[in-house]
Design a protein around this motif. Structure first.
Motif, mmCIF file in Angstrom:
data_model
loop_
_atom_site.group_PDB
_atom_site.id
_atom_site.type_symbol
_atom_site.label_atom_id
_atom_site.label_comp_id
_atom_site.label_asym_id
_atom_site.label_seq_id
_atom_site.Cartn_x
_atom_site.Cartn_y
_atom_site.Cartn_z
ATOM 1 N N MET A 17 -32.772 -25.835 108.880
ATOM 2 C CA MET A 17 -31.639 -25.933 107.976
ATOM 3 C C MET A 17 -31.767 -24.932 106.841
ATOM 4 N N GLU A 18 -32.944 -24.851 106.281
ATOM 5 C CA GLU A 18 -33.159 -23.909 105.176
ATOM 6 C C GLU A 18 -32.963 -22.463 105.634
ATOM 7 N N GLU A 19 -33.331 -22.199 106.874
ATOM 8 C CA GLU A 19 -33.174 -20.854 107.417
ATOM 9 C C GLU A 19 -31.684 -20.474 107.470
ATOM 10 N N ALA A 20 -30.845 -21.396 107.900
ATOM 11 C CA ALA A 20 -29.405 -21.151 107.973
ATOM 12 C C ALA A 20 -28.827 -20.980 106.574
ATOM 13 N N ARG A 21 -29.273 -21.816 105.639
ATOM 14 C CA ARG A 21 -28.785 -21.718 104.264
ATOM 15 C C ARG A 21 -29.146 -20.366 103.671
ATOM 16 N N GLU A 22 -30.326 -19.921 103.919
ATOM 17 C CA GLU A 22 -30.767 -18.617 103.417
ATOM 18 C C GLU A 22 -29.950 -17.497 104.053
ATOM 19 N N LYS A 23 -29.698 -17.611 105.331
ATOM 20 C CA LYS A 23 -28.965 -16.573 106.061
ATOM 21 C C LYS A 23 -27.539 -16.398 105.524
ATOM 22 N N TYR A 24 -26.902 -17.511 105.162
ATOM 23 C CA TYR A 24 -25.500 -17.471 104.738
ATOM 24 C C TYR A 24 -25.312 -17.782 103.257
ATOM 25 N N LYS A 25 -26.338 -17.599 102.455
ATOM 26 C CA LYS A 25 -26.274 -17.973 101.042
ATOM 27 C C LYS A 25 -25.176 -17.246 100.270
ATOM 28 N N ASP A 26 -24.786 -16.059 100.725
ATOM 29 C CA ASP A 26 -23.760 -15.317 100.006
ATOM 30 C C ASP A 26 -22.357 -15.898 100.201
ATOM 31 N N ILE A 27 -22.140 -16.666 101.254
ATOM 32 C CA ILE A 27 -20.804 -17.210 101.504
ATOM 33 C C ILE A 27 -20.740 -18.733 101.505
ATOM 34 N N ILE A 28 -21.880 -19.403 101.532
ATOM 35 C CA ILE A 28 -21.891 -20.853 101.736
ATOM 36 C C ILE A 28 -21.243 -21.642 100.601
ATOM 37 N N ASP A 29 -21.309 -21.169 99.388
ATOM 38 C CA ASP A 29 -20.751 -21.912 98.255
ATOM 39 C C ASP A 29 -19.468 -21.294 97.719
ATOM 40 N N MET A 30 -18.829 -20.463 98.511
ATOM 41 C CA MET A 30 -17.576 -19.854 98.071
ATOM 42 C C MET A 30 -16.464 -20.905 98.045
ATOM 43 N N PRO A 31 -15.501 -20.749 97.142
ATOM 44 C CA PRO A 31 -14.400 -21.716 97.116
ATOM 45 C C PRO A 31 -13.558 -21.625 98.380
ATOM 46 N N ARG A 32 -13.036 -22.749 98.802
ATOM 47 C CA ARG A 32 -12.227 -22.811 100.012
ATOM 48 C C ARG A 32 -10.796 -22.400 99.694
ATOM 49 N N HIS A 33 -10.207 -21.611 100.563
ATOM 50 C CA HIS A 33 -8.821 -21.193 100.381
ATOM 51 C C HIS A 33 -7.890 -22.370 100.633
ATOM 52 N N GLU A 34 -6.979 -22.610 99.719
ATOM 53 C CA GLU A 34 -5.972 -23.653 99.886
ATOM 54 C C GLU A 34 -4.610 -22.973 99.979
ATOM 55 N N PRO A 35 -3.848 -23.260 101.025
ATOM 56 C CA PRO A 35 -2.537 -22.636 101.175
ATOM 57 C C PRO A 35 -1.552 -23.124 100.112
ATOM 58 N N ASP A 36 -0.520 -22.342 99.899
ATOM 59 C CA ASP A 36 0.533 -22.690 98.950
ATOM 60 C C ASP A 36 1.286 -23.895 99.516
ATOM 61 N N GLU A 37 1.206 -25.022 98.835
ATOM 62 C CA GLU A 37 1.805 -26.272 99.310
ATOM 63 C C GLU A 37 3.320 -26.162 99.467
ATOM 64 N N ALA A 38 3.974 -25.345 98.656
ATOM 65 C CA ALA A 38 5.429 -25.187 98.746
ATOM 66 C C ALA A 38 5.814 -24.457 100.037
#
Length: 55
Positions: A1-22
């Motif tokens: 698990m730690e290996e995967a977290r290290e591998k993707y640390k640059d993108i893992i905590d990025m905010p999630r895109h939310e579409p325009d509700e309208a």
């Protein structure tokens, strides 16, 4: 698990895109779940099984 977290640390905590509700309203959960419900390829199969098991 730690290996995967290290591998993707640059993108893992990025905010999630939310579409325009309208423009893109969310589908109700009930309708969304129906899309993934199993489909009855053999209509009447369950009834036939029940009928045969009662004999």
């Amino acid at each position: 698990m730690e290996e995967a977290r290290e591998k993707y640390k640059d993108i893992i905590d990025m905010p999630r895109h939310e579409p325009d509700e309208a423009k893109h309203p969310r589908m109700p959960r009930y309708n969304r779940a129906a899309q993934f419900a199993p489909f009855a390829a053999l209509n009447g199969f369950e009834e036939s099984i029940d009928k045969a098991s009662k004999k």
